[in-house]
Scaffold this motif. Sequence first.
Motif, short mmCIF file in Angstrom:
data_model
loop_
_atom_site.label_atom_id
_atom_site.label_comp_id
_atom_site.label_asym_id
_atom_site.label_seq_id
_atom_site.Cartn_x
_atom_site.Cartn_y
_atom_site.Cartn_z
N PRO A 1 0.83 -1.21 0.00
CA PRO A 1 0.00 0.00 0.00
C PRO A 1 0.86 1.26 0.00
CG PRO A 1 -0.68 -1.52 1.75
CD PRO A 1 0.59 -2.07 1.15
N GLU A 2 2.02 1.19 0.64
CA GLU A 2 2.90 2.37 0.70
C GLU A 2 3.40 2.77 -0.70
OE1 GLU A 2 6.41 3.18 3.59
OE2 GLU A 2 5.43 1.32 4.16
N HIS A 3 3.84 1.78 -1.48
CA HIS A 3 4.36 2.19 -2.80
C HIS A 3 3.23 2.64 -3.73
CE1 HIS A 3 4.57 -2.34 -3.49
NE2 HIS A 3 3.69 -1.94 -4.36
N LEU A 4 2.03 2.08 -3.54
CA LEU A 4 0.92 2.57 -4.37
C LEU A 4 0.56 4.01 -3.99
CD1 LEU A 4 -1.88 -0.04 -5.07
CD2 LEU A 4 -0.36 1.14 -6.66
N ASP A 5 0.60 4.30 -2.70
CA ASP A 5 0.36 5.69 -2.25
C ASP A 5 1.40 6.62 -2.86
OD1 ASP A 5 -1.79 5.03 -0.78
OD2 ASP A 5 -0.77 5.11 1.18
N THR A 6 2.66 6.16 -2.88
CA THR A 6 3.74 6.97 -3.44
C THR A 6 3.47 7.27 -4.92
OG1 THR A 6 5.29 5.90 -1.95
CG2 THR A 6 6.25 7.04 -3.83
N VAL A 7 3.02 6.26 -5.65
CA VAL A 7 2.76 6.44 -7.09
C VAL A 7 1.58 7.41 -7.27
CG1 VAL A 7 2.09 5.30 -9.23
CG2 VAL A 7 3.71 4.19 -7.71
N ARG A 8 0.53 7.22 -6.48
CA ARG A 8 -0.65 8.11 -6.61
C ARG A 8 -0.26 9.56 -6.32
NH1 ARG A 8 -3.85 3.90 -3.61
NH2 ARG A 8 -4.64 2.58 -5.28
N LYS A 9 0.59 9.73 -5.32
CA LYS A 9 1.02 11.09 -4.96
C LYS A 9 1.84 11.69 -6.11
CE LYS A 9 3.34 13.15 -1.08
NZ LYS A 9 4.25 12.82 -0.03
N PHE A 10 2.73 10.88 -6.67
CA PHE A 10 3.54 11.34 -7.81
C PHE A 10 2.63 11.76 -8.97
CE2 PHE A 10 5.52 10.30 -11.91
CZ PHE A 10 6.64 11.11 -11.88
N VAL A 11 1.63 10.94 -9.25
CA VAL A 11 0.73 11.24 -10.37
C VAL A 11 -0.04 12.52 -10.09
CG1 VAL A 11 -1.34 10.43 -11.60
CG2 VAL A 11 0.58 8.86 -11.20
N SER A 12 -0.54 12.65 -8.87
CA SER A 12 -1.36 13.86 -8.62
C SER A 12 -0.49 15.12 -8.55
CB SER A 12 -2.25 13.66 -7.39
OG SER A 12 -1.65 14.17 -6.27
N GLN A 13 0.72 15.01 -8.04
CA GLN A 13 1.58 16.21 -7.94
C GLN A 13 2.29 16.56 -9.24
OE1 GLN A 13 4.22 15.50 -4.65
NE2 GLN A 13 2.68 16.06 -3.14
N GLU A 14 2.66 15.54 -10.00
CA GLU A 14 3.56 15.79 -11.13
C GLU A 14 2.89 15.69 -12.51
OE1 GLU A 14 6.63 16.75 -10.94
OE2 GLU A 14 7.22 16.28 -8.88
N ARG B 1 -0.65 -2.86 -10.72
CA ARG B 1 -1.30 -1.78 -9.95
C ARG B 1 -0.53 -0.46 -10.13
NH1 ARG B 1 -2.08 -6.22 -6.19
NH2 ARG B 1 -4.29 -6.77 -6.30
N ILE B 2 0.79 -0.54 -10.09
CA ILE B 2 1.61 0.67 -10.24
C ILE B 2 1.38 1.29 -11.63
CG2 ILE B 2 4.00 1.49 -10.48
CD1 ILE B 2 4.76 -0.52 -8.25
N VAL B 3 1.42 0.44 -12.66
CA VAL B 3 1.31 0.94 -14.03
C VAL B 3 -0.08 1.51 -14.29
CG1 VAL B 3 1.34 0.24 -16.46
CG2 VAL B 3 3.20 -0.45 -14.93
N SER B 4 -1.11 0.87 -13.74
CA SER B 4 -2.46 1.41 -13.92
C SER B 4 -2.55 2.81 -13.32
CB SER B 4 -3.48 0.45 -13.28
OG SER B 4 -4.75 1.01 -13.29
N GLU B 5 -1.92 3.00 -12.16
CA GLU B 5 -1.93 4.35 -11.54
C GLU B 5 -1.15 5.35 -12.38
OE1 GLU B 5 -3.77 5.38 -9.12
OE2 GLU B 5 -4.53 3.36 -8.76
N LEU B 6 0.03 4.94 -12.86
CA LEU B 6 0.84 5.86 -13.69
C LEU B 6 0.08 6.23 -14.96
CD1 LEU B 6 4.38 4.19 -13.38
CD2 LEU B 6 3.71 6.43 -12.46
#
Length: 386
Positions: free
Chosen positions: A4-17, A65-70
């Motif tokens: 869950p931590e790395h998915l949160d990291t990816v979601r944060k990256f997507v929303s911020q960047e 999961r990571i790629v779907s978020e990216l």
Amino acid sequence: MSDPEHLDTVRKFVSQEILGRETHLDSLADAPLALYERFAGTGLMNWWVPEEHGGLGLGLEDSVRIVSELAYGDAGVAFTLFLPILTTSMVSWYGGTELKEKYLGRLVAQRGFCATLGSEHEAGSELAKISTMVRRDGESLVLDGTKAFSTSTDFAQFLVVITRSADDPGQYLAVTVPRDTPGLRVDKRWDVIGLRASATYQVSFVDCRVPSDHALNGNGLRLLEIGLNASRILIAATALGVARRIRDLCMEYARTKSLRGAPLVKDAVFVGRLGQFEMQIEVMATQCLAAARTYDATAARPDAARTLLRQGAQKSALAAKMFCGQTAWQIASAASEMFGGLGYTHEMPIGKLLRDVRHASIIEGGDDVLRDLVFQRFVVPTAKRT
Ligand SMILES: Cc1cc2nc3c(=O)[nH]c(=O)nc-3n(C[C@H](O)[C@H](O)[C@H](O)COP(=O)(O)OP(=O)(O)OC[C@H]3O[C@@H](n4cnc5c(N)ncnc54)[C@H](O)[C@@H]3O)c2cc1C
């Protein structure tokens, strides 16, 4: 990092960047290397590389999961960040010990990119007809030829090039080539209709010389087929991410658009379409995750490299790529109508999403090619039919 931590990291990256900056990523400006540098800063660059080479060693189920978020943010960013898995999986299963330590270790330490070069103009999908040749010269391998498409090559640390043996034209080799090798020339960057945050090049080799231990062990065409299992599942996951984004955009639009005195979101036709999207997204996600679990189970076997040489293309990976590519295209097409005339302008992101998602049914084997492969491998041998 836990899952869950790395998915949160990816979601944060997507929303911020990414979200809100897609127009910039949809230009053919230089590849957005600064953005990739910031992704590397999250600690997730090349997240799948095995721990023995200093990587995080995350499996393909996590990768879906990571790629779907990216891809929810930008499909070109997702494509650029996961595509090295095609190269690294060939090297980690079929490279010699020193080669693996050198190239995979450095890739992780320097948070860099690598690339795979298979496609050629003349051969097309008939890869057995490739004309990039490799010959032995003492302790060296010498490459000559032109590769039509190769993503990220210009800024990659190293490449794996699929070649044909000049000494025995029935033999194919996958050869590791450092990017800065003399004789390797980037001819041009392609002007593409989507995935514009990625960069794809035509590349030539003229008398390009590497040590002979840079050849991977095994038939180059078979190794490529094995490498494609992971990246085809992740192309499917990219289509999934784009479809999820389209659904959410349609919902946002429907809250503000009024039809017959009520918001569009109350309209029965609209509601039915969104219900259909959700059903399709659910099946896409299920197929991506099922294919990833099969892949992870094989990869975890002590004899994975040998098993994969025997198995080659994974049926559920082919099914995921074809199904998700076709379904996301249907969703993008239906959604572009839902925005009316605005859906045909650059005012709305739907046009970009439509162009981006088209790649899923073309790159790493168009659907005609994959249908043919599925027929030959999984319909003709009756025991392999589902
Ligand atoms: C943005 C982008 C990035 C790419 N990145 C890379 C990369 O990093 N590395 C790399 O090696 N390649 C890369 N490629 C190449 C890509 O994988 C190929 O373009 C794709 O697989 C299609 O192959 P092709 O272009 O050879 O066309 P072909 O597959 O030859 O298709 C041409 C036509 O022939 C038909 N056809 C071919 N074979 C069959 C068959 N068996 N049955 C029925 N019809 C058939 C097709 O349907 C199509 O109509 C990239 C391409 C793009 C656009």
